[in-house]
Design a protein around this motif. Structure first.
Motif, mmCIF file in Angstrom:
data_model
loop_
_atom_site.group_PDB
_atom_site.id
_atom_site.type_symbol
_atom_site.label_atom_id
_atom_site.label_comp_id
_atom_site.label_asym_id
_atom_site.label_seq_id
_atom_site.Cartn_x
_atom_site.Cartn_y
_atom_site.Cartn_z
ATOM 1 N N PHE A 1 -15.114 6.641 11.618
ATOM 2 C CA PHE A 1 -15.975 7.900 11.477
ATOM 3 C C PHE A 1 -17.553 7.457 11.042
ATOM 4 O O PHE A 1 -17.257 7.042 9.858
ATOM 5 N N ASP A 2 -18.470 7.722 11.595
ATOM 6 C CA ASP A 2 -19.648 7.631 10.825
ATOM 7 C C ASP A 2 -20.116 8.427 10.147
ATOM 8 O O ASP A 2 -20.926 9.309 10.539
ATOM 9 N N ARG A 3 -19.663 8.530 8.727
ATOM 10 C CA ARG A 3 -19.837 9.631 7.885
ATOM 11 C C ARG A 3 -21.381 9.558 7.453
ATOM 12 O O ARG A 3 -21.905 10.813 7.390
ATOM 13 N N LEU B 1 -1.941 3.305 12.299
ATOM 14 C CA LEU B 1 -2.745 4.387 11.669
ATOM 15 C C LEU B 1 -3.214 3.835 10.486
ATOM 16 O O LEU B 1 -2.778 3.230 9.640
ATOM 17 N N PRO B 2 -4.517 4.304 10.298
ATOM 18 C CA PRO B 2 -5.330 4.008 9.085
ATOM 19 C C PRO B 2 -4.742 4.825 7.849
ATOM 20 O O PRO B 2 -5.054 6.090 7.776
ATOM 21 N N GLU B 3 -3.995 4.156 6.997
ATOM 22 C CA GLU B 3 -3.254 4.997 5.869
ATOM 23 C C GLU B 3 -3.701 4.703 4.541
ATOM 24 O O GLU B 3 -2.816 4.485 3.677
ATOM 25 N N GLY B 4 -4.689 4.014 4.405
ATOM 26 C CA GLY B 4 -5.122 3.599 2.992
ATOM 27 C C GLY B 4 -4.332 2.145 2.593
ATOM 28 O O GLY B 4 -4.498 1.334 3.128
ATOM 29 N N SER B 5 -4.006 2.546 1.294
ATOM 30 C CA SER B 5 -3.228 1.446 0.851
ATOM 31 C C SER B 5 -1.768 1.441 1.126
ATOM 32 O O SER B 5 -0.920 0.594 0.764
ATOM 33 N N GLY B 6 -1.300 2.059 2.270
ATOM 34 C CA GLY B 6 0.001 2.115 2.868
ATOM 35 C C GLY B 6 0.017 1.802 4.151
ATOM 36 O O GLY B 6 -1.223 1.259 4.772
ATOM 37 N N GLN B 7 1.118 2.156 4.913
ATOM 38 C CA GLN B 7 0.845 1.567 6.213
ATOM 39 C C GLN B 7 1.958 2.521 7.104
ATOM 40 O O GLN B 7 3.016 2.877 6.559
ATOM 41 N N ALA B 8 1.495 2.841 8.360
ATOM 42 C CA ALA B 8 2.510 3.461 9.210
ATOM 43 C C ALA B 8 2.183 3.080 10.677
ATOM 44 O O ALA B 8 0.893 2.965 11.076
ATOM 45 N N ILE B 9 3.201 2.406 11.438
ATOM 46 C CA ILE B 9 2.874 1.793 12.644
ATOM 47 C C ILE B 9 3.807 2.469 13.809
ATOM 48 O O ILE B 9 5.058 2.432 13.254
ATOM 49 N N LEU B 10 3.401 2.864 14.657
ATOM 50 C CA LEU B 10 4.254 3.478 15.635
ATOM 51 C C LEU B 10 4.202 2.723 16.926
ATOM 52 O O LEU B 10 3.397 1.973 17.527
ATOM 53 N N ILE C 1 -4.635 -7.830 12.290
ATOM 54 C CA ILE C 1 -4.661 -6.476 12.000
ATOM 55 C C ILE C 1 -4.537 -6.454 10.316
ATOM 56 O O ILE C 1 -3.517 -6.575 9.813
ATOM 57 N N LEU C 2 -5.479 -6.203 9.482
ATOM 58 C CA LEU C 2 -5.295 -6.095 8.179
ATOM 59 C C LEU C 2 -4.985 -4.565 7.607
ATOM 60 O O LEU C 2 -5.791 -3.715 7.607
ATOM 61 N N GLU C 3 -3.573 -4.386 7.379
ATOM 62 C CA GLU C 3 -3.234 -3.062 7.055
ATOM 63 C C GLU C 3 -3.135 -3.110 5.373
ATOM 64 O O GLU C 3 -2.792 -4.209 4.967
ATOM 65 N N ASN C 4 -3.210 -1.993 4.852
ATOM 66 C CA ASN C 4 -2.959 -1.936 3.573
ATOM 67 C C ASN C 4 -4.147 -2.275 2.845
ATOM 68 O O ASN C 4 -4.284 -3.737 2.069
ATOM 69 N N GLY C 5 -5.282 -1.653 2.580
ATOM 70 C CA GLY C 5 -6.588 -1.931 1.975
ATOM 71 C C GLY C 5 -7.727 -2.255 2.577
ATOM 72 O O GLY C 5 -7.856 -2.061 4.092
ATOM 73 N N GLN D 1 -8.973 0.739 8.213
ATOM 74 C CA GLN D 1 -9.918 1.602 7.313
ATOM 75 C C GLN D 1 -11.192 1.396 7.946
ATOM 76 O O GLN D 1 -12.111 2.449 7.319
ATOM 77 N N GLU D 2 -11.858 0.579 8.575
ATOM 78 C CA GLU D 2 -13.273 0.628 9.151
ATOM 79 C C GLU D 2 -13.165 1.207 10.595
ATOM 80 O O GLU D 2 -14.180 2.007 11.051
ATOM 81 N N THR D 3 -12.249 1.038 11.451
ATOM 82 C CA THR D 3 -12.072 1.077 12.816
ATOM 83 C C THR D 3 -11.710 2.457 13.157
ATOM 84 O O THR D 3 -11.739 2.952 14.297
ATOM 85 N N GLY D 4 -10.365 2.793 12.289
ATOM 86 C CA GLY D 4 -9.677 4.089 12.593
ATOM 87 C C GLY D 4 -8.414 3.462 13.471
ATOM 88 O O GLY D 4 -8.075 2.069 13.321
#
Length: 740
Positions: free
Chosen positions: A151-153, A518-527, A708-712, A728-731
């Motif tokens: 998202f281009d804030r 999914l982009p979950e910040g410092s956590g992770q969730a992969i479906l 794929i860099l998950e978590n951070g 966290q950058e791409t969504g």
């Protein structure tokens, strides 16, 4: 030359767009060309339209350049500046879990800036509620908004007039003081807040959330599911303040007061409504257009809707050139342009014969008008919707036909019922009860349409987008020509093609094996999903994310009712923070976790208690016990890598995705010494990149084609030219794996 304002405004918008895309020219050269075009256009009538276009283009370009140079650049210079300032709140604070956000006006003198400016400041929650007109004293620091999760804030906030944001310094006090006399300019906001309070007293939580969105644009009470269903049904414009709502307001005034008094009071009411809901390009556009139409009535001049639309565009861009980046503005203007250009032609083309009974003719006109307005607005908005959102609602014509009549009744009832509620609670309750039944009906239709399988058509690539643009151009040409015989064949054929394409693509996509991070910040969730089977790997997130809600949203979009598997690669806060909430909220058929876990870990006892309470079967995997799990279509296998950690692999034909984000570099090195772990896509945590020497050795052993860099948020500068994707950058990141 007829209606030069239309030509000039369109060219001005084009010039503004060039400036926003960093195209610049010397102002002296622009002035010279502008003067030359004016002189030539004055003397040579034949090329006057071209001169008007050139003049508009140059005016838009030079004005936007000057606006950014002299108005915005000084504001951007306060980036990173800490300051203790006193500001005035312009609106009620928006509440979050542990903080609040409020719109304020900053005096430039307080921060060393030659301009006063508006911004949004994030503050800790205060005991005293912040309301418009309050003064706030706090130590803050200014910062530029950055892109986040695709998202281009920065672009979004610029289009709303916020070029820089601010955040209160952690741990320092914040004081809020109310003025002795609140200026009258803040009363509309107070009225909107009081109206929301009245509505909240007479409806359910779900009804009230819809009412607030419909009347004041406050969508904070709507659930993610309701917002998604309205989007998929093609009804999101109902809860986004636009010309539709202004039209309802004007219609209500004309109905209650008659044309003369309704028109007389219309302009101040439009101003009141604008001050209530705040800056929104679509609302400003509608207010300007309706205001000009009302003014034309009073001066006894024929109104020109296209001229009014052009004037509204010019006014908005002069006030805020960056509003051209607003999706709301783009959709509002092209939608209105489509209706103005084509709706009248189609109404005349498909009208009934004169001998048709009056009641039947009236009903037919209402139904036809709803269908025509939806078609005409969709003609030009389709490319914009695909560009910004990537999908279309296939059955939007049906949902609008079934609900817009109800929305047109609910809106005036809410305004009247809310106002009467200040003094006559009984009458207000009666009116709002009627509004409640109609609101439930609107929700029922949106839920039903949204749940139609394959009711959304996705734009998958640039070729799809180009085809959509071409189709829109062709359809616009046919509507302009207004040939009844051609349209009677083309429109149903086009609808059949769209539905058929949606069904074919939806069926194929349903059968694809997908890995979604999914982009979950410092956590992770992969479906992992395929056919009617879905698995979730880990369930954790930063405090500002709700993993359970994100997973539920994913499942709702895909029509999934339960999870086949929940695989926890490690039972700790980083990987299983929200696992218990998930088990209590979403049906899960089986859980897989490591064999050994720390009993002292606060997550593990709670998880075992939830599994027992919900009666969910689970399996503990021992180290080195690699085994396939779940339905074969998911291609899942789990390796008990080391104590308390699991590695998950998803395989399809010659492609695979390996998820190792629970392991540190040392754990991975130990594992890969004895177990081959070649993988096309490797999902890792930030710890994978900590030691460059160890990372190089791991890359040699695993040889991934992408990471794929998950978590951070950490992104490496050099990773052997291997692509590194950070959600966290791409969504949201989705990988499609091919299968025979």
């Amino acid at each position: 030359m007829n209606r030069p304002l239309i030509w000039f405004s369109g060219a001005f918008a084009a010039g503004t767009a060039l400036a926003l895309f960093s195209v610049s020219f010397p102002l002296l050269a622009i002035a010279a060309i502008l003067a030359l075009s004016v002189v030539i256009g004055w003397h040579f009538v034949q090329i006057r339209p071209l001169c008007v276009l050139i003049a508009g283009l140059l005016c838009g370009l030079s004005y936007t350049q000057a606006y950014h140079t002299y108005r915005i650049a000084p504001v951007l210079e306060v980036d990173g500046t800490p300051a203790t300032i006193t500001v005035k709140a312009l609106d009620y604070a928006v509440q979050y879990d542990e903080q609040q956000r409020v719109e304020v006006r900053v005096s430039g003198n307080d921060v060393g800036c030659p301009r006063n400016f508006r911004t949004l400041v994030y503050l800790p929650t205060t005991e005293q509620e912040i309301i418009p007109g309050d003064t706030i004293t706090a130590s803050i620091e200014f910062y530029l908004p950055q892109a986040s999760e695709g998202f281009d804030r920065a672009s979004y906030y610029r289009s709303e007039g916020y070029y820089i944001l601010a955040s209160a310094a952690e741990g320092l006090p914040v004081s809020v003081n109310s003025p002795a006399h609140r200026p009258i300019s803040y009363y509309p906001k107070s009225f909107a807040h009081a109206l929301q309070q009245v509505l909240s007293q007479h409806g359910t939580e779900r009804q009230t959330a819809f009412w607030k969105a419909l009347t004041t644009g406050d969508r904070s009470g709507l659930t993610t599911t309701d917002i998604d269903h309205l989007r998929r049904a093609g009804l999101s414009h109902v809860i986004a303040l636009s010309g539709l709502h202004v039209g309802f307001l004007v219609s209500m005034l004309l109905f209650l007061l008659g044309k003369r008094w309704g028109t007389l009071l219309g302009i101040p009411m439009l101003m009141m409504f604008y001050l209530m809901v705040g800056w929104s390009p679509s609302v400003v556009r509608a207010c300007v257009m309706y205001g000009m139409i009302m003014l034309a009535f009073w001066v006894r001049r024929q109104n020109d809707s296209l001229n009014a639309l052009a004037a509204a565009l010019l006014i908005i861009l002069v006030i805020l050139p960056d509003s051209l980046e607003s999706v709301s503005l783009q959709l509002s203007f092209v939608s209105t342009l489509g209706i103005l250009c084509f709706a009248g032609r189609l109404q005349n083309l498909f009208r009934l014969r004169k001998e048709t009974p009056w009641m039947l003719k009236k009903l037919y006109a209402v139904l036809l008008g709803s269908v025509i307005c939806t078609i005409c607005s969709s003609v030009l908005t389709t490319p914009f919707l695909l560009y910004h959102f990537g999908y279309l609602s296939v059955f939007s014509v049906v949902s609008n036909l079934l609900t817009l009549w109800a929305v047109s009744i609910v809106f005036p009832i809410l305004i009247l019922g809310g106002i009467l509620g200040f003094a006559f609670s009984g009458i207000s309750g009666f009116l709002l009860t009627i509004a409640g039944y109609l609101t439930d009906y609107i929700y029922f239709i949106s839920d039903a349409i949204a749940n139609i399988r394959y009711g959304v058509l996705y734009c998958e690539n640039s070729l799809d987008f180009a085809a959509a643009v071409l189709l829109s151009v062709v359809l616009a040409g046919l509507l302009w020509k207004a040939n009844k015989s051609v349209l009677q064949i083309f429109l149903p054929a086009m609808l059949a093609v769209v539905i058929g394409l949606s069904v074919c693509r939806g069926t194929a996509a349903h059968r694809d094996l997908k890995v979604t991070v999914l982009p979950e910040g410092s956590g992770q969730a992969i479906l992992i999903s395929c056919d009617n089977h879905t698995a979730l790997i880990d369930c954790s997130a930063s405090s500002y994310h709700d993993t359970v809600q994100d997973v539920a949203q994913y499942m709702d979009w895909r029509g999934v009712e339960s999870l086949d598997l929940l695989i926890l690669t490690s039972v700790d806060v980083t990987h299983a923070r929200y696992a218990c909430d998930l088990l209590e909220t979403i049906p899960v058929k089986q859980v897989i976790l490591p064999e050994t876990n720390r009993e002292s870990n606060e997550v593990y006892p709670a998880l075992m208690q939830s599994l027992e309470t919900e009666n969910i079967p689970y399996e503990k995997l021992a180290p080195k016990a690699a085994a396939p799990v779940g339905d074969a279509s998911l291609g899942l296998s789990v390796l008990g890598a080391v104590e308390r950690k699991l590695v998950v692999r998803v395989q399809a034909d010659d492609e695979d995705v390996t998820i190792v984000h629970a392991l540190t570099q040392n754990m991975l090195l130990e594992l890969t010494e004895t177990t081959p772990l070649r993988s096309d896509t490797l999902v890792v945590a930030g710890s994978f990149l900590e030691d460059s020497v160890k990372m190089e050795e791991l890359l040699d052993r695993i040889q991934p084609e992408q990471l794929i860099l998950e978590n951070g948020w950490y992104t490496p500068e050099d990773c052997r030219d291997i692509p590194v994707i950070n959600p966290q950058e791409t969504g949201e990141v989705t990988i499609n794996l091919t299968r025979d």
